[in-house]
Design an enzyme around this catalytic site. Structure first.
Site, PDB file in Angstrom:
ATOM      1  N   ALA A 170       0.857  -1.181   0.000  1.00 29.04           N
ATOM      2  CA  ALA A 170       0.000   0.000   0.000  1.00 29.04           C
ATOM      3  C   ALA A 170       0.892   1.229   0.000  1.00 29.04           C
ATOM      4  CB  ALA A 170      -0.903  -0.003   1.232  1.00 29.04           C
ATOM      5  N   GLU A 171       0.816   1.993  -1.085  1.00 26.24           N
ATOM      6  CA  GLU A 171       1.730   3.121  -1.282  1.00 26.24           C
ATOM      7  C   GLU A 171       0.986   4.450  -1.137  1.00 26.24           C
ATOM      8  OE1 GLU A 171       5.025   4.698  -4.577  1.00 26.24           O
ATOM      9  OE2 GLU A 171       4.142   2.688  -4.738  1.00 26.24           O
ATOM     10  N   LEU A 172       1.531   5.324  -0.318  1.00 27.55           N
ATOM     11  CA  LEU A 172       1.035   6.686  -0.113  1.00 27.55           C
ATOM     12  C   LEU A 172      -0.449   6.718   0.268  1.00 27.55           C
ATOM     13  CD1 LEU A 172       2.837   8.771  -2.893  1.00 27.55           C
ATOM     14  CD2 LEU A 172       3.631   8.120  -0.612  1.00 27.55           C
TER      15      LEU A 172
END
Length: 275
Positions: A170-172
């Site tokens: 899970a990015e940003l």
């Protein structure tokens, strides 16, 4: 560091600092594992020495990474261009696994996730901000700051889990939302710039080691390889200039740096050639 004995996908008796089972058992334990990028044997060896349990690398670099570490849990990234059709994706995944990978990560459609999972391949998905798909969100930005985006992201988490993934990068994602998503999902969560609540906290090696002049907001620089690289570049140029100067001034090579001949060889060489 505790290790687990497994057989890898090439049936080799191996040891790992993490397994799919131990990652799942860590569900609900924020920061239980750390993950970095590695694409060379040197990076992998440094990561293992530092006690880092997980690494991500390009699928084609798995064998090289394994030269540096036999114990790190390696996730192979399946590139969008290297493998396009279902057969190519499966072939690339199995090649990476037999080279020593423990899992694969893909940002492809859910049917691809299911295809891989149907072969018992541990699959990690990629949600939140996905750089290669950033045109859909309009810029480099966090994803999930509105209620609508947060709900849609949750549905993506749910669909990814239903497709057979065991984990998600899970990015940003805003940290409070990441904590709530991680609590609600059965997926092992990997946080890249998404706060501390995930089971795995992930940073790029280039950011950790300070290889670039700028550092993303979510990252922290722990080293300054950029400075060392500048020093190396300056020292390389200095050495090249000194060499060129010595060649121009007939200072290189010296008598000590050439191969001599015994007395009389050149004279006899001339006589045999007739002049």
């Amino acid at each position: 560091m505790p290790v687990a004995r497994i057989f890898d996908w090439a049936a080799r008796d191996s040891q790992r600092l993490a397994t799919v089972a131990s990652l799942r058992q860590a569900k609900g334990r924020p920061g239980a594992f750390a993950q970095v990028t590695c694409d060379s044997a040197e990076e992998a060896a440094a990561a293992e020495t530092a006690g880092i349990e997980l690494a991500v690398c390009r699928a084609r670099n798995v064998a090289e990474v394994r030269k540096g570490s036999s114990r790190i849990f390696v996730t192979a990234a399946l590139g969008f261009a290297e493998a396009v059709t279902d057969d190519e994706i499966l072939r690339t995944a199995f090649k990476a696994l037999t080279d020593g990978a423990d899992a694969v990560i893909t940002g492809r459609r859910l049917s691809i996730v299911s295809l891989l999972a149907s072969e018992d391949i541990p699959v990690m998905g990629h949600l939140g901000f996905v750089p290669r798909k950033s045109t859909w969100v309009g810029s480099v930005r966090s994803v999930g700051k509105s209620v609508e985006e947060a709900v849609e992201l949750w549905h993506r988490f749910r669909r990814l889990e239903e497709a057979g993934a065991f984990a998600v990068e899970a990015e940003l994602v805003p940290a409070p939302l990441m904590a709530e998503l991680s609590r609600r999902t059965g997926l092992v969560t990997v946080s890249l710039g998404s706060g501390p609540a995930a089971e795995v906290v992930f940073l790029f090696a280039s950011d950790i080691c300070g290889e670039t002049e700028t550092v993303p907001r979510h990252a922290r620089r722990y080293g300054d390889l950029a400075r060392l690289n500048r020093e190396i570049a300056a020292e390389r140029a200095r050495a090249f200039r000194a060499f060129r100067s010595d060649v121009a001034g007939a200072a290189y090579p010296s008598a000590a740096e050439v191969v001599p001949l015994p007395d009389g060889i050149i004279e006899e060489f001339g006589r045999r050639l007739g002049h």
